[in-house]
Design a protein around this motif. Structure first.
Motif, short mmCIF file in Angstrom:
data_model
loop_
_atom_site.label_atom_id
_atom_site.label_comp_id
_atom_site.label_asym_id
_atom_site.label_seq_id
_atom_site.Cartn_x
_atom_site.Cartn_y
_atom_site.Cartn_z
N GLY A 203 0.81 -1.22 0.00
CA GLY A 203 0.00 0.00 0.00
C GLY A 203 0.84 1.27 0.00
O GLY A 203 0.44 2.28 0.59
N ASN A 232 -4.26 -0.72 2.02
CA ASN A 232 -4.66 0.57 2.60
C ASN A 232 -3.70 1.09 3.66
O ASN A 232 -4.13 1.80 4.58
CB ASN A 232 -6.07 0.39 3.21
CG ASN A 232 -6.78 1.70 3.38
OD1 ASN A 232 -6.57 2.63 2.57
ND2 ASN A 232 -7.60 1.82 4.41
N GLY A 235 -4.07 4.65 4.06
CA GLY A 235 -5.45 5.14 3.95
C GLY A 235 -5.79 5.63 2.55
O GLY A 235 -6.73 6.41 2.37
N ALA A 237 -6.19 3.53 -0.27
CA ALA A 237 -6.57 2.45 -1.20
C ALA A 237 -7.72 2.85 -2.12
O ALA A 237 -7.71 2.52 -3.31
CB ALA A 237 -6.92 1.19 -0.42
N THR A 238 -8.71 3.57 -1.59
CA THR A 238 -9.82 3.97 -2.45
C THR A 238 -9.35 4.99 -3.49
O THR A 238 -9.66 4.88 -4.69
CB THR A 238 -10.98 4.53 -1.60
OG1 THR A 238 -11.48 3.46 -0.80
CG2 THR A 238 -12.11 5.07 -2.46
N GLY A 258 -12.73 -3.91 3.34
CA GLY A 258 -11.28 -3.78 3.26
C GLY A 258 -10.56 -4.76 4.17
O GLY A 258 -9.37 -4.60 4.47
N ALA A 266 -8.01 -2.80 -0.39
CA ALA A 266 -8.96 -1.81 -0.90
C ALA A 266 -10.36 -2.30 -0.54
O ALA A 266 -10.63 -3.51 -0.58
CB ALA A 266 -8.81 -1.67 -2.40
#
Ligand SMILES: CC(=O)SCCNC(=O)CCNC(=O)[C@H](O)C(C)(C)COP(=O)(O)OP(=O)(O)OC[C@H]1O[C@@H](n2cnc3c(N)ncnc32)[C@H](O)[C@@H]1OP(=O)(O)O
Ligand SMILES: O=C(O)CCC(=O)C(=O)O
Length: 406
Positions: A203, A232, A235, A237-238, A258, A266
């Motif tokens: 990530g 992630n 923070g 991942a999206t 997630g 994600a």
């Protein structure tokens, strides 16, 4: 009309979002004006990478139930498992294969012939073959670059020769030397891989790096579908998944909630919410079901989520503050989108931060007719008790206060 996003099978789903319930304003539309609206399919790996979350062990029946939940959400592909891990994983893959799900089922294998054979033996037709490609990973395994290239070539060729549809998945590809990255992926293609997954194992990629890497692969891979598998840890991942889609990725990997190793994978429902509501991109994911799916997965896997978690958090539509209660009659004033989109009610709770409107709403909800002036006294008592107890008040406590004040 809804775009069709279940790409792999004939029984495609259409999930329409009622756009009148999205109150995000016009800023995104203004900023995105004139940009194409790309689409991507969702590849769920809850059963494999999700189970890699520390301490999580899904049994056969649970894997089957999760596969059905994920299928019900409308994902195009489900990674049914990594058969070399255990006989139970093999049993789960058999059960899932027999369940007649709409999504296309994929298996997972290392670049090891026996792993690939185990997937083929179970009758799966699609598989991801993974091999480490960063020097950090190769060094830890004491495997030289030439050796991993040979393993990739042999395993992919074996899969292709056995009629499998192979996607090559370069573990830690976002930390790999860019030239070696290209050599590894091209080796996989030459050996018969027909899809490529870019993998942000730790990530560590920022969205711009994901955009760079997806575009770079697409520049030489032509029409070969590119996946993005993100984690992630920062923070992001999206945001990285959205960047991958905008750069041309065809498949986004992720899990429900997630769930996954370290900071997790994600989060597919969160990505779907973002694409649908902020980018106006239809995903085929049934947002009305994501909270139930999350709740059930939490029960099965025994974990808690932050109550403020996007899409599925317990508190998303529960409001305590008095200033918000005063606007509660106009939901678009206090919400980015209607609670109905996620098939969940909105509500007011009473506590330290309540205001006059909170008391009025709660009285009306509980059928309490307080005499004139009682609301102000009731509010003072609510705040006092909530501060003394350092928590919200229950309806029973409020009813008792109302009785005392009247
Ligand atoms: C390892 C992965 O990347 S898979 C993703 C992570 N998932 C998991 O770990 C799931 C749960 N894990 C397990 O059940 C087990 O750890 C297993 C089945 C994956 C592996 O079992 P182990 O007993 O640890 O390893 P096993 O002896 O089978 O394999 C190790 C060999 O595979 C090689 N190897 C490891 N990963 C890969 C890969 N992706 N591609 C090719 N070779 C690989 C190692 O270099 C080692 O080779 P060597 O024997 O020549 O030294
Ligand atoms: O090596 C692993 O942990 C499995 C592969 C994977 O899911 C990843 O690299 O993100």
């Amino acid at each position: 009309m809804a775009r069709l996003l279940r790409r792999s099978k004939s029984s495609e789903v259409r999930v329409m979002i009622d756009r009148s319930r999205i109150w995000t304003g016009s800023l995104n539309e203004t900023a995105l004006a004139g940009r194409p609206k790309p689409s991507a399919g969702f590849y769920d790996t809850t059963l494999r990478d999700g189970e890699q979350a520390v301490g999580v062990v899904f049994g056969v029946e649970q894997k089957l139930e999760i596969a059905k939940l994920v299928d019900g959400l409308g994902v195009g592909r489900i990674e049914a498992g990594f058969p070399r891990v255990s006989d139970e994983d093999k049993e789960a893959i058999k059960a899932i294969s027999a369940a007649g799900l709409k999504a296309e089922l994929w298996g997972f294998a290392r670049a090891i012939i026996e792993d690939v054979a185990a997937v083929a033996d179970l009758g799966l037709k699609h598989l991801v073959i993974e091999a480490p490609i960063s020097d950090a990973k190769l060094g830890a395994l004491e495997v030289a670059r030439e050796i991993v290239l040979k393993r990739i070539k042999d395993a992919v060729a074996f899969g292709a020769k056995n009629g499998l549809h192979v996607a090559f998945f370069g573990v830690d590809s976002t930390r790999a030397d860019l030239e070696f990255f290209e050599t590894a992926y091209k080796t996989a293609i030459e050996a018969g891989a027909i899809e490529l997954a870019i993998v942000d194992t730790l990530g560590i990629a920022c969205p711009e790096a994901v955009d760079f890497l997806v575009r770079r692969v697409k520049s030489w891979a032509g029409t070969v579908p590119v996946h993005f598998h993100g984690h992630n840890d920062f923070g992001l991942a999206t945001a990285c998944a959205v960047a991958a889609i905008n750069a041309g990725a065809s498949w986004i990997h992720g899990t429900i909630d997630g769930i996954g190793e370290r900071a997790g994978n994600a989060n597919l429902p969160e990505i779907a919410l973002t694409l649908e509501l902020l980018y106006g991109i239809q995903t085929g994911i049934d947002l009305a079901r994501v909270r139930d799916a999350s709740k059930r997965l939490r029960q099965i896997a025994s974990y808690e989520l932050e109550p403020w978690k996007a899409a599925v958090g317990r508190n998303l539509f529960i409001r305590e503050t008095g200033a918000v209660a005063a606007q509660f009659h106009i939901p678009q004033a206090i919400e980015p989108y209607s609670s109905e989109l996620l098939n969940t009610p909105r509500g007011i709770v009473l506590g330290k931060k309540s205001g006059a409107a909170s008391i009025a709403i709660k009285c009306s909800e509980l059928g309490i007719e307080a005499p004139p002036g009682a609301h102000a006294r009731l509010l003072a008592e609510v705040k006092k008790l909530a501060m003394a107890k350092r928590r919200l008040l229950s309806d029973a406590e409020f009813l008792e206060l109302a009785r005392q004040v009247s």
